[in-house]
Design an enzyme around this catalytic site. Structure first.
Site, PDB file in Angstrom:
ATOM      1  N   CYS A  75       0.984  -1.100  -0.002  1.00  8.17           N
ATOM      2  CA  CYS A  75       0.085  -0.041  -0.040  1.00  8.17           C
ATOM      3  C   CYS A  75       0.742   1.267  -0.027  1.00  8.17           C
ATOM      4  O   CYS A  75       1.874   1.325   0.581  1.00  8.17           O
ATOM      5  CB  CYS A  75      -0.927  -0.075   1.314  1.00  8.17           C
ATOM      6  SG  CYS A  75      -1.926  -1.274   1.515  1.00  8.17           S
ATOM      7  N   ASP A  76       0.289   2.167  -0.583  1.00  8.47           N
ATOM      8  CA  ASP A  76       1.054   3.479  -0.518  1.00  8.47           C
ATOM      9  C   ASP A  76      -0.003   4.623  -0.621  1.00  8.47           C
ATOM     10  O   ASP A  76      -1.065   4.423  -1.180  1.00  8.47           O
ATOM     11  CB  ASP A  76       2.058   3.796  -1.525  1.00  8.47           C
ATOM     12  CG  ASP A  76       3.100   4.938  -1.208  1.00  8.47           C
ATOM     13  OD1 ASP A  76       3.867   4.687  -0.115  1.00  8.47           O
ATOM     14  OD2 ASP A  76       2.796   6.126  -1.638  1.00  8.47           O
ATOM     15  N   GLN A  77       0.280   5.927   0.128  1.00 12.18           N
ATOM     16  CA  GLN A  77      -0.812   7.066  -0.101  1.00 12.18           C
ATOM     17  C   GLN A  77      -0.134   8.377  -0.457  1.00 12.18           C
ATOM     18  O   GLN A  77       1.024   8.314   0.029  1.00 12.18           O
ATOM     19  CB  GLN A  77      -1.363   7.140   1.306  1.00 12.18           C
ATOM     20  CG  GLN A  77      -2.583   8.122   1.128  1.00 12.18           C
ATOM     21  CD  GLN A  77      -3.174   8.559   2.830  1.00 12.18           C
ATOM     22  OE1 GLN A  77      -2.572   8.718   3.638  1.00 12.18           O
ATOM     23  NE2 GLN A  77      -4.235   8.189   2.825  1.00 12.18           N
TER      24      GLN A  77
END
Length: 199
Positions: A75-77
């Site tokens: 995941c990344d934001q």
């Protein structure tokens, strides 16, 4: 036999989101120089959406290569404010500066999740949330950073919606879980279709 699920992330909130949804996942933190990768992608004029996706895939693939047979979630934001990417603040002054710039204006969060198996991506989703910050006073923002620094220093944009940060916003258009850092509903839908979780 159920397929092992691994969360390739050091984020406590992402691990908690899966645990709350009763998804048994081992946590393995990937060693990735995110800033170097992000800077290289920016130099190539990559969009914020594509940067979030690329970083999520990199984390998933890296751990997946070491754990064949497992479903690895990366995941990344990324926060896009008027074409500028904002990162986690390094100091309280930097947090205050970010919040001061964003007050009274809109920004977008892109939360990407990629699942990799045997070193290759098999599923991906990027959630976009648009947020409009209230026109807050200098005094409130200063007090907010002082009260919440230990928590918000781990958050892109220097706020956490699940805490006092929700008071910063007048409009939030999009998925709550994506604001927290993972498009959880879409992820659960895929795990269900694959038979990785009970339905």
């Amino acid at each position: 036999m159920p397929v092992p699920i691994i969360l390739a992330s050091g984020s406590a909130i992402r691990a908690q989101m899966l645990a709350n949804a009763r998804v048994a996942a081992q946590v393995v933190r990937p060693r990735v120089d995110e800033e170097a990768v992000k800077n290289a992608l920016l130099a190539e004029a990559a969009t914020p959406r594509n940067i979030a996706d690329a970083l999520a895939e990199l984390k998933a693939r890296k751990i997946s290569e070491k754990h064949p047979g497992a479903m690895v979630i990366g995941c990344d934001q990324v926060l896009d404010f008027a074409g500028t990417l904002l990162s986690k603040p390094e100091t309280p002054d930097q947090a205050l500066d970010q919040l001061t710039q964003m007050r009274g204006k809109r920004h977008s969060l892109y939360s990407a999740a990629v699942i990799a198996e045997n070193g290759r991506p098999v599923w991906r989703h990027i959630g976009q949330v648009r947020l409009h910050m209230r026109d807050l006073s200098d005094a409130y923002l200063q007090d907010y950073v002082r009260r919440n620094w230990d928590s918000i220093r781990h958050a892109v944009g220097a706020y956490k919606l699940e805490e006092e940060g929700v008071r910063l916003f007048s409009v939030i258009d999009g998925d709550y879980f994506s604001v927290l850092g993972m498009p959880l509903t879409d992820l659960l839908n895929y795990l269900a279709v694959r038979g990785a979780i009970e339905t």
